[in-house]
Design a protein around this motif. Structure first.
Motif, PDB file in Angstrom:
ATOM      1  N   ALA A   1     -10.881   0.052   6.759  1.00 38.10           N
ATOM      2  CA  ALA A   1     -10.812  -1.049   5.800  1.00 38.10           C
ATOM      3  C   ALA A   1     -10.293  -2.312   6.472  1.00 38.10           C
ATOM      4  O   ALA A   1     -10.813  -3.411   6.254  1.00 38.10           O
ATOM      5  CB  ALA A   1      -9.915  -0.660   4.618  1.00 38.10           C
TER       6      ALA A   1
ATOM      7  N   ALA B   1      -7.992   3.847   6.017  1.00 40.48           N
ATOM      8  CA  ALA B   1      -7.219   2.601   5.960  1.00 40.48           C
ATOM      9  C   ALA B   1      -7.491   1.741   7.193  1.00 40.48           C
ATOM     10  O   ALA B   1      -7.578   0.515   7.103  1.00 40.48           O
ATOM     11  CB  ALA B   1      -5.724   2.918   5.856  1.00 40.48           C
TER      12      ALA B   1
ATOM     13  N   THR C   1      -4.176   6.528   7.969  1.00 41.90           N
ATOM     14  CA  THR C   1      -5.446   7.242   7.836  1.00 41.90           C
ATOM     15  C   THR C   1      -6.566   6.471   8.508  1.00 41.90           C
ATOM     16  O   THR C   1      -6.489   5.245   8.681  1.00 41.90           O
ATOM     17  CB  THR C   1      -5.825   7.449   6.359  1.00 41.90           C
ATOM     18  OG1 THR C   1      -6.099   6.161   5.770  1.00 41.90           O
ATOM     19  CG2 THR C   1      -4.706   8.133   5.588  1.00 41.90           C
TER      20      THR C   1
ATOM     21  N   VAL D   1      -1.270   1.910  10.069  1.00 41.96           N
ATOM     22  CA  VAL D   1      -1.799   2.658   8.925  1.00 41.96           C
ATOM     23  C   VAL D   1      -1.747   4.149   9.229  1.00 41.96           C
ATOM     24  O   VAL D   1      -1.584   4.556  10.385  1.00 41.96           O
ATOM     25  CB  VAL D   1      -3.253   2.230   8.599  1.00 41.96           C
ATOM     26  CG1 VAL D   1      -3.314   0.772   8.190  1.00 41.96           C
ATOM     27  CG2 VAL D   1      -4.168   2.487   9.801  1.00 41.96           C
TER      28      VAL D   1
ATOM     29  N   ASP E   1       0.399   6.707   2.027  1.00 41.15           N
ATOM     30  CA  ASP E   1      -0.831   7.250   2.588  1.00 41.15           C
ATOM     31  C   ASP E   1      -1.448   6.305   3.596  1.00 41.15           C
ATOM     32  O   ASP E   1      -1.826   6.666   4.690  1.00 41.15           O
ATOM     33  CB  ASP E   1      -1.840   7.472   1.452  1.00 41.15           C
ATOM     34  CG  ASP E   1      -2.367   8.875   1.470  1.00 41.15           C
ATOM     35  OD1 ASP E   1      -3.246   9.134   0.652  1.00 41.15           O
ATOM     36  OD2 ASP E   1      -1.906   9.670   2.304  1.00 41.15           O
ATOM     37  N   GLY E   2      -1.551   5.007   3.195  1.00 48.39           N
ATOM     38  CA  GLY E   2      -2.089   4.011   4.108  1.00 48.39           C
ATOM     39  C   GLY E   2      -0.983   3.356   4.901  1.00 48.39           C
ATOM     40  O   GLY E   2      -1.104   3.118   6.084  1.00 48.39           O
ATOM     41  N   ASP E   3       0.133   3.048   4.234  1.00 54.41           N
ATOM     42  CA  ASP E   3       1.321   2.507   4.890  1.00 54.41           C
ATOM     43  C   ASP E   3       1.014   1.269   5.711  1.00 54.41           C
ATOM     44  O   ASP E   3       1.338   1.183   6.885  1.00 54.41           O
ATOM     45  CB  ASP E   3       1.946   3.582   5.793  1.00 54.41           C
ATOM     46  CG  ASP E   3       3.413   3.252   6.076  1.00 54.41           C
ATOM     47  OD1 ASP E   3       3.970   2.422   5.327  1.00 54.41           O
ATOM     48  OD2 ASP E   3       3.983   3.799   7.025  1.00 54.41           O
ATOM     49  N   VAL E   4       0.335   0.287   5.106  1.00 50.69           N
ATOM     50  CA  VAL E   4       0.037  -0.956   5.809  1.00 50.69           C
ATOM     51  C   VAL E   4       1.270  -1.837   5.795  1.00 50.69           C
ATOM     52  O   VAL E   4       1.912  -2.010   4.770  1.00 50.69           O
ATOM     53  CB  VAL E   4      -1.141  -1.697   5.132  1.00 50.69           C
ATOM     54  CG1 VAL E   4      -1.376  -3.031   5.817  1.00 50.69           C
ATOM     55  CG2 VAL E   4      -2.400  -0.855   5.183  1.00 50.69           C
TER      56      VAL E   4
ATOM     57  N   MET F   1       0.851  -1.195   0.000  1.00 48.25           N
ATOM     58  CA  MET F   1       0.000   0.000   0.000  1.00 48.25           C
ATOM     59  C   MET F   1       0.885   1.243   0.000  1.00 48.25           C
ATOM     60  O   MET F   1       2.017   1.205   0.443  1.00 48.25           O
ATOM     61  CB  MET F   1      -0.906  -0.026   1.238  1.00 48.25           C
ATOM     62  CG  MET F   1      -2.122   0.874   1.150  1.00 48.25           C
ATOM     63  SD  MET F   1      -3.262   0.478   2.491  1.00 48.25           S
ATOM     64  CE  MET F   1      -4.643   1.494   2.039  1.00 48.25           C
TER      65      MET F   1
END
Length: 242
Positions: free
Chosen positions: A57, A54, A51, A49, A4-7, A1
């Motif tokens: 989700a 994210a 955000t 994450v 922005d999400g940085d999973v 990812m």
């Protein structure tokens, strides 16, 4: 990812151990990586994450024992808005830059079990995480079963007897929710909000359920049923009366 999400996906060997699972929603990349490293080195399995979207989700797809949320996350209100739709509501540990959390909470609208102030001191953070997890009790069995239908939340796979089910991410989430509520009739509106946290076209849910039913009920007995005029239910034997 993306950043922005940085999973940060959990390594397969960690997933198989199925320890206490934490979700950290931290907007600042440095703090996010630092917290994930501190918690990971202490034996926790961490998804980090950047955000609220994210985080939501992941909450719709996976089970977590605790959520760590930075009060400064831009879309915290979105997370707070959707969180009540979740069946399982893990406690929230808030990270904040001030001691005025009681004044901030009415504005963001999220229930918080505890909080720590920045800069986060590792011993304090770990102590508060441990207290909240102890209060929550033991972790739930990650394997959901009904008859010969099995869903493993560690490896995100499902089987019907010896046959592995090739399900999509959306089908997996729907099947998981049916198993968690086995024997109960669920309306299309309930499925939309409890599985995805949003309103969904009923025709889309019908199509998704039809595809899932073809995969699950390829061999008898049928496990996914329609109660005409009410909704869907998973189970064997007599239909539920509600």
């Amino acid at each position: 990812m993306s950043e922005d999400g940085d999973v940060h996906p959990l390594p397969r060997e960690q997933r198989s151990s199925y320890g206490r699972r934490l979700l950290a929603a931290i907007p600042e990349p440095g703090l996010r990586r630092s917290l994930a490293a501190r918690l990971g080195s202490s034996g926790y399995l961490v998804e980090a994450v950047g955000t609220g979207a994210a985080a939501m989700a992941l909450l719709n797809e996976q089970r977590f024992d605790l959520i760590i949320v930075d009060i400064d996350i831009p879309d915290l209100r979105d997370l707070a808005h959707h969180r009540p739709a979740l069946i399982e509501r893990p406690p929230v540990l808030c990270v904040t830059s001030c001691d005025l959390l009681t004044e901030l909470l009415p504005e963001v609208g999220i229930e918080v079990a505890d909080y720590v102030t920045k800069p986060c001191r590792t011993p304090e953070l770990l102590a508060r995480v441990e207290v909240l997890l102890r209060a929550r009790g033991g972790a739930r069995d990650p394997v959901l079963r009904h008859d010969d239908l099995i869903l493993d939340e560690v490896v995100y796979q499902a089987w019907r007897g010896e046959r592995r089910l090739e399900v999509t991410a959306a089908e997996y989430r729907l099947l998981r929710h049916l198993l968690l509520n086995a024997g109960q009739v669920l309306t299309k509106d309930q499925l939309a909000w409890q599985v995805w946290g949003e309103d969904r076209d009923t025709n889309a849910i019908e199509r998704l359920m039809s595809r899932l039913r073809r995969k699950v009920d390829q061999n008898p007995p049928a496990l996914i049923h329609t109660r005409r005029g009410f909704g869907y239910w998973l189970g064997t034997g007599d239909p539920p009366t509600q």
